[in-house]
Scaffold this motif. Structure first.
Motif, mmCIF file in Angstrom:
data_model
loop_
_atom_site.group_PDB
_atom_site.id
_atom_site.type_symbol
_atom_site.label_atom_id
_atom_site.label_comp_id
_atom_site.label_asym_id
_atom_site.label_seq_id
_atom_site.Cartn_x
_atom_site.Cartn_y
_atom_site.Cartn_z
ATOM 1 N N LYS A 1 -3.306 -9.038 -15.746
ATOM 2 C CA LYS A 1 -3.942 -7.820 -16.249
ATOM 3 C C LYS A 1 -4.425 -7.004 -15.062
ATOM 4 N N ASN A 2 -4.535 -5.717 -15.242
ATOM 5 C CA ASN A 2 -5.117 -4.847 -14.223
ATOM 6 C C ASN A 2 -6.631 -4.878 -14.378
ATOM 7 N N VAL A 3 -7.329 -5.380 -13.363
ATOM 8 C CA VAL A 3 -8.780 -5.569 -13.480
ATOM 9 C C VAL A 3 -9.502 -5.042 -12.248
ATOM 10 N N ASN A 4 -10.796 -4.849 -12.427
ATOM 11 C CA ASN A 4 -11.688 -4.442 -11.340
ATOM 12 C C ASN A 4 -12.208 -5.712 -10.660
ATOM 13 N N ILE A 5 -11.791 -5.920 -9.419
ATOM 14 C CA ILE A 5 -12.167 -7.124 -8.678
ATOM 15 C C ILE A 5 -13.688 -7.245 -8.551
ATOM 16 N N HIS A 6 -14.366 -6.100 -8.338
ATOM 17 C CA HIS A 6 -15.814 -6.131 -8.146
ATOM 18 C C HIS A 6 -16.543 -6.674 -9.374
ATOM 19 N N ILE B 1 -25.368 -9.619 0.727
ATOM 20 C CA ILE B 1 -25.059 -8.278 1.236
ATOM 21 C C ILE B 1 -23.682 -7.884 0.714
ATOM 22 N N ARG B 2 -23.634 -6.783 -0.010
ATOM 23 C CA ARG B 2 -22.369 -6.290 -0.562
ATOM 24 C C ARG B 2 -21.871 -5.115 0.273
ATOM 25 N N GLU B 3 -20.614 -5.147 0.602
ATOM 26 C CA GLU B 3 -19.983 -4.041 1.323
ATOM 27 C C GLU B 3 -18.637 -3.787 0.645
ATOM 28 N N TYR B 4 -18.711 -3.033 -0.466
ATOM 29 C CA TYR B 4 -17.542 -2.844 -1.315
ATOM 30 C C TYR B 4 -16.794 -1.561 -0.947
ATOM 31 N N ASP B 5 -15.493 -1.676 -0.812
ATOM 32 C CA ASP B 5 -14.635 -0.508 -0.616
ATOM 33 C C ASP B 5 -14.245 0.043 -1.993
ATOM 34 N N ASP B 6 -13.646 1.207 -1.998
ATOM 35 C CA ASP B 6 -13.162 1.814 -3.248
ATOM 36 C C ASP B 6 -11.812 1.190 -3.574
ATOM 37 N N LEU B 7 -11.824 0.137 -4.396
ATOM 38 C CA LEU B 7 -10.601 -0.617 -4.678
ATOM 39 C C LEU B 7 -9.883 -0.071 -5.911
ATOM 40 N N PRO B 8 -8.542 -0.106 -5.901
ATOM 41 C CA PRO B 8 -7.803 0.192 -7.135
ATOM 42 C C PRO B 8 -7.856 -1.013 -8.060
ATOM 43 N N LEU B 9 -7.413 -0.838 -9.304
ATOM 44 C CA LEU B 9 -7.277 -1.975 -10.198
ATOM 45 C C LEU B 9 -6.197 -2.902 -9.653
ATOM 46 N N VAL B 10 -6.430 -4.202 -9.751
ATOM 47 C CA VAL B 10 -5.505 -5.184 -9.174
ATOM 48 C C VAL B 10 -4.889 -5.998 -10.309
ATOM 49 N N GLU B 11 -3.565 -6.142 -10.294
ATOM 50 C CA GLU B 11 -2.880 -6.939 -11.300
ATOM 51 C C GLU B 11 -3.008 -8.418 -10.936
ATOM 52 N N CYS B 12 -3.670 -9.197 -11.793
ATOM 53 C CA CYS B 12 -3.929 -10.604 -11.466
ATOM 54 C C CYS B 12 -4.256 -11.359 -12.748
ATOM 55 N N TYR B 13 -4.472 -12.662 -12.575
ATOM 56 C CA TYR B 13 -5.014 -13.490 -13.653
ATOM 57 C C TYR B 13 -6.527 -13.519 -13.452
ATOM 58 N N PRO B 14 -7.288 -12.709 -14.158
ATOM 59 C CA PRO B 14 -8.723 -12.549 -13.843
ATOM 60 C C PRO B 14 -9.524 -13.832 -13.964
ATOM 61 N N GLY B 15 -9.257 -14.652 -14.979
ATOM 62 C CA GLY B 15 -10.007 -15.889 -15.134
ATOM 63 C C GLY B 15 -9.797 -16.827 -13.952
ATOM 64 N N GLN B 16 -8.543 -16.928 -13.493
ATOM 65 C CA GLN B 16 -8.252 -17.794 -12.348
ATOM 66 C C GLN B 16 -8.906 -17.262 -11.083
ATOM 67 N N LEU B 17 -8.843 -15.948 -10.881
ATOM 68 C CA LEU B 17 -9.428 -15.365 -9.674
ATOM 69 C C LEU B 17 -10.953 -15.516 -9.690
ATOM 70 N N ASN B 18 -11.563 -15.388 -10.849
ATOM 71 C CA ASN B 18 -13.014 -15.621 -10.953
ATOM 72 C C ASN B 18 -13.359 -17.057 -10.586
ATOM 73 N N GLN B 19 -12.463 -18.003 -10.924
ATOM 74 C CA GLN B 19 -12.696 -19.395 -10.552
ATOM 75 C C GLN B 19 -12.673 -19.562 -9.035
ATOM 76 N N VAL B 20 -11.804 -18.800 -8.355
ATOM 77 C CA VAL B 20 -11.765 -18.836 -6.885
ATOM 78 C C VAL B 20 -13.083 -18.311 -6.320
ATOM 79 N N PHE B 21 -13.563 -17.163 -6.853
ATOM 80 C CA PHE B 21 -14.845 -16.619 -6.393
ATOM 81 C C PHE B 21 -15.961 -17.641 -6.595
ATOM 82 N N MET B 22 -15.960 -18.306 -7.749
ATOM 83 C CA MET B 22 -16.987 -19.300 -8.044
ATOM 84 C C MET B 22 -16.963 -20.435 -7.020
ATOM 85 N N ASN B 23 -15.755 -20.951 -6.716
ATOM 86 C CA ASN B 23 -15.650 -22.056 -5.761
ATOM 87 C C ASN B 23 -16.140 -21.644 -4.379
ATOM 88 N N LEU B 24 -15.712 -20.461 -3.901
ATOM 89 C CA LEU B 24 -16.050 -20.039 -2.545
ATOM 90 C C LEU B 24 -17.540 -19.718 -2.407
#
Length: 452
Positions: free
Chosen positions: A289-294, A320-343
């Protein structure tokens, strides 16, 4: 090894429920398998002395010898040691599942049965067993060829070394594939649970939020009415004056708006958390899905918020957040959230370890634990940097951080699977990269690269 496609695979079903036996036997028979069935483990063990099936479906809870005992005896017997055993159970306790896997079972099927799931798991483990047999046969053939070439000693040594590496690599792949299956099922189950809880919480909170607005208006109307009474009846009866003093009317009228405001803030906080839980646990059944990474990062930070707050023995962890203006990213959002959680969870663990060492060693005085999250776009790739200022990782360990089961944490605190699974999600499922760099005494940086 050539497998005869016309030969039916034999499935032995051991279950003390005649109904379960009938349903499974009928379904497996229609699916093209030859089915044997027994109502208890002792009868099955007697049968197995004469002939062996290709796979065993074994009920856990049975009178007399339960499934765990039967599995132990199967694995002790050379005739049945290599037959894949899949437990059938209604138990959801992870301890029971771990016990079964330690005894030698290859998988679990949860009651009530889903026919498609049963078929997929059976076919998977039959394929794994055939591959293992084929590999064993190929290994024997290679050994014979090596012995026939004893005259060429140098070639013999090279072939022997290559053989051992191939066997070790294939064994590791099979073990890792099994762990990946179990972990994926756990993540999917957790996602469903979290999404369900968030949905159930959302309804009553929305009801509370909707009524708070009415309470605000009612309170204002009551205050206006009291002011009118005080204006036109400035000298109320003694009984009213006593009641005013008893309830401390002035303080009550002063505190009530603050209480209502706190209720608004609390309800909004619950709604935010509910939204973050739903966002974090997004299931990927529908594909990418196309999702907002932030949004995924913020949901993860909100869920881990309790670990970022100050405690009596730990200072607060600054983000500390330093967010760029990101486009929507095509990904598996649930899986990517799991990566953020682990890191991010690993970064918190590392910071807590360094904070703990501060209590022993004064060289970390005035230390401010910090997690720095940066995002940017470079050459059609989204980069997510997760940086901590903990103690860092040695160069030796940096080479192993993505290896399955590798962990520097004490026993019982880490499984060594989080970073390994995260790398597979990023590299295999998203055609990206996950890298680690660290300096002892300064901290660690993980960089996720996802193509747009």
């Amino acid at each position: 090894m050539t497998i005869d496609a016309s030969k039916k695979s034999i499935i032995l079903v051991i279950d003390d429920s005649p109904t379960n036996l009938e349903v499974l036997s009928h379904f497996l028979d229609e699916s093209g398998f030859e089915v044997w069935s027994d109502l208890n483990g002792e009868k099955a063990l007697q049968r197995l002395k004469i002939a062996q099936p290709d796979l065993i479906l074994l009920d856990v809870v049975m009178p007399g010898k339960d499934g765990f005992e039967i599995c132990r005896r199967l694995k002790e017997n050379p005739l049945t040691h290599d037959i894949p055993v899949i437990f059938m159970t209604s138990l959801a306790d992870t301890t029971d599942k771990v016990k079964g896997l330690k005894l030698g079972a290859v998988d679990y099927i949860t009651k009530p049965f889903q026919a498609e799931e049963v078929l997929v798991r059976i076919e998977l483990h039959l394929r794994l067993r055939n591959l293992t047999k084929a590999l064993a046969t190929k290994n024997e053939q290679l050994k014979v060829e090596i012995k026939e070439r004893q005259a060429v000693e140098a070639t013999l040594r090279e072939l022997q070394q290559d053989l051992e590496q191939r066997v070790e690599a294939r064994t590791a792949e099979l073990k890792e594939a099994q762990v990946w299956l179990v972990q994926s099922e756990k993540i999917a189950s957790l996602g469903q649970l979290v999404a369900g809880i968030a949905h159930e919480v959302n309804n009553p909170v929305n009801f509370i939020v909707g009524n708070l607005g009415h309470i605000d208006r009612y309170f204002e109307d009551l205050i206006a009415l009291l002011n009118l009474y005080q204006k036109y009846l400035p000298e109320p009866p003694n009984e009213v004056i006593d009641k005013i003093e008893e309830i401390e009317l002035k303080e009550l009228l002063s505190d009530l708006p603050k209480v209502l405001n706190s209720m608004h803030i609390g309800a909004s906080r619950i709604l935010d958390l509910s939204s973050s839980l739903r966002n974090f646990s997004r299931l990927d059944d529908a594909g990418k899905k196309n999702v907002n990474i932030h949004e995924g990062i913020e949901s993860t930070l909100l869920i881990l918020g309790h670990r970022l707050k100050a405690r009596p023995d730990y200072p607060a962890i600054q983000v500390i957040r330093e967010y760029d203006d990101l486009p929507l990213v095509e990904c598996y959002p649930g899986q990517l959230n799991q990566v953020f959680m682990n890191l991010i969870a690993n970064a918190i663990d590392a910071l807590e370890d360094k904070i703990h060492s501060q209590n022993i060693d004064d060289k970390y005085a005035n230390y401010q634990p910090t997690i720095h999250i940066k995002t940017k776009v470079i050459k059609r790739q989204v980069l997510i940097h997760i940086i901590d200022n903990a103690a860092g990782i040695s160069e030796e360990f940096q080479q192993q951080v993505f290896a399955p089961f590798f962990t520097t944490k004490p026993p019982g605190k880490g499984t060594g699977l989080g970073l390994s699974i995260s790398q597979k999600i990023v590299v295999i499922n998203h055609s990206g990269q996950l890298t680690c760099s660290s300096v002892i005494g300064q901290g660690t940086e993980f960089v996720i690269k996802i193509p747009i």
